[in-house]
Structure formats: structure tokens, C-alpha cells
Design a protein around this motif. Structure first.
Motif, PDB file in Angstrom:
ATOM      1  N   ALA A 142      -3.279   1.150  -7.937  1.00 34.04           N
ATOM      2  CA  ALA A 142      -4.034   0.026  -8.497  1.00 34.04           C
ATOM      3  C   ALA A 142      -5.412   0.502  -8.970  1.00 34.04           C
ATOM      4  O   ALA A 142      -5.901   0.075 -10.021  1.00 34.04           O
ATOM      5  CB  ALA A 142      -4.169  -1.095  -7.477  1.00 34.04           C
ATOM      6  N   GLY A 143      -6.036   1.391  -8.216  1.00 34.30           N
ATOM      7  CA  GLY A 143      -7.330   1.932  -8.603  1.00 34.30           C
ATOM      8  C   GLY A 143      -7.247   2.774  -9.860  1.00 34.30           C
ATOM      9  O   GLY A 143      -8.077   2.648 -10.769  1.00 34.30           O
ATOM     10  N   LEU A 144      -6.244   3.629  -9.933  1.00 37.43           N
ATOM     11  CA  LEU A 144      -6.069   4.463 -11.122  1.00 37.43           C
ATOM     12  C   LEU A 144      -5.713   3.603 -12.334  1.00 37.43           C
ATOM     13  O   LEU A 144      -6.166   3.880 -13.451  1.00 37.43           O
ATOM     14  CB  LEU A 144      -5.009   5.543 -10.871  1.00 37.43           C
ATOM     15  N   ASP A 145      -4.945   2.555 -12.103  1.00 37.33           N
ATOM     16  CA  ASP A 145      -4.582   1.646 -13.201  1.00 37.33           C
ATOM     17  C   ASP A 145      -5.801   0.934 -13.783  1.00 37.33           C
ATOM     18  O   ASP A 145      -5.834   0.620 -14.969  1.00 37.33           O
ATOM     19  CB  ASP A 145      -3.544   0.623 -12.745  1.00 37.33           C
ATOM     20  N   LEU A 146      -6.823   0.682 -12.961  1.00 42.42           N
ATOM     21  CA  LEU A 146      -8.052   0.080 -13.483  1.00 42.42           C
ATOM     22  C   LEU A 146      -8.696   0.980 -14.534  1.00 42.42           C
ATOM     23  O   LEU A 146      -9.245   0.506 -15.525  1.00 42.42           O
ATOM     24  CB  LEU A 146      -9.055  -0.172 -12.355  1.00 42.42           C
TER      25      LEU A 146
END
Length: 159
Positions: A142-146
Motif C-alpha cells: 500500500a505504501g509503495l502504491d502511493l
């Protein structure tokens, strides 16, 4: 470079992504599923760095899987590790860094970075790191997707 304009906060110009390894992109010495391709995509825009004390002794394998070389920090007292991580971010130029971590020894590193992402994963999230974060995510992906989809980040951070 990833350039993200956030109303009320200004423009982030990110050149570096600094990642804690154990508890953040890896669990039990194994890369979290989905991290490899996300980092490959992000490497098109930013320089990716990994910081680790190699607690599990598997960093060489992780390096090979990602085609990267982690920077080893001296294991031991958490305070010493925290100082090394923060110094690494400062040397890169903290205003160009997105830092991601979950442990207490990541809090200083997140404080030095322009954009700080804390991961509330299976190993938990240290309160110090939570306090240093701009954004908290439930999973590393989820963090990398941001970063891969910056409008999501804008929606979260805009004032």
C-alpha cells in the motif's frame, strides 16, 4: 524523480526511496509478495536504497532478488542503528527522500525525510515511528502504491 504537488503542503521532489528491510519489505527474512515488481517500477523514477542490520542473515538473497545492494548498518543498540539510518537520509539530502519503515530505529530516519511512510504490518509499528510519519499504511505494498499512484497520496495529505 517523482514530483507530487500537495495542496497546503507544497511540492515533493523525490529522488530517493529509503527502505528499512526487516519488518517493512521483508518478514522473517523473506521479501513480502508484490514488493519486487513494485520496486522495479519505482526504480524508473527514483533511486532505491535499503538499510539493514541483516538480523535474519538473508540480505544477500534479498539483494539478488531485487538487483540492489543494501547498505548494512551496525547492529546492536537500537539508538546506534537509528542514528545511522538518519545520517544516511541526511547525506542523500532529506528534502529529496521518501523513507519507509516500521521499527523504533526507523523513527529518526522518517523525521529526516521529506515524506515519511510508516508501515503497520505483521511485525507491528513502533509508536515513535508512528509519530514521525506523514502517512501510515497497513502493508508495504500500500505504501509503495502511493508512490506509484501519487494522486492517492495527494488525497491523503492535502490540507
Amino acid at each position: 524523480m517523482i514530483e507530487i504537488e500537495v495542496p497546503g503542503r507544497g511540492t515533493y521532489r523525490l529522488k530517493h526511496l529509503v527502505l528499512d528491510v526487516n519488518g517493512t519489505i521483508a518478514l522473517g527474512g523473506q521479501l513480502v509478495e508484490g514488493v519486487t515488481w513494485r520496486l522495479a517500477e519505482l526504480r524508473r523514477s527514483v533511486e532505491v536504497h535499503m538499510l539493514t542490520a541483516d538480523t535474519r542473515g538473508r540480505q544477500q538473497v534479498i539483494d539478488a532478488q531485487l538487483g540492489l545492494q543494501a547498505t548494512r548498518i551496525t547492529p546492536g543498540l537500537s539508538l546506534k542503528e537509528a542514528t545511522q539510518k538518519a545520517s544516511f537520509v541526511r547525506e542523500l539530502g532529506g528534502e529529496t527522500v521518501c523513507a519507509v519503515g516500521n521499527g523504533a530505529n526507523d523513527a529518526e530516519m522518517l523525521s529526516e525525510a521529506a515524506l515519511a511512510i510508516a508501515v503497520l504490518g505483521e511485525e507491528g509499528l513502533a509508536v515513535e515511528t508512528l509519530s514521525a510519519a506523514d502517512v501510515v499504511v497497513p502493508h508495504i505494498n500500500a505504501g509503495l502504491d502511493l508512490l506509484l499512484n501519487p494522486l492517492r497520496l495527494v488525497a491523503t495529505l492535502r490540507i
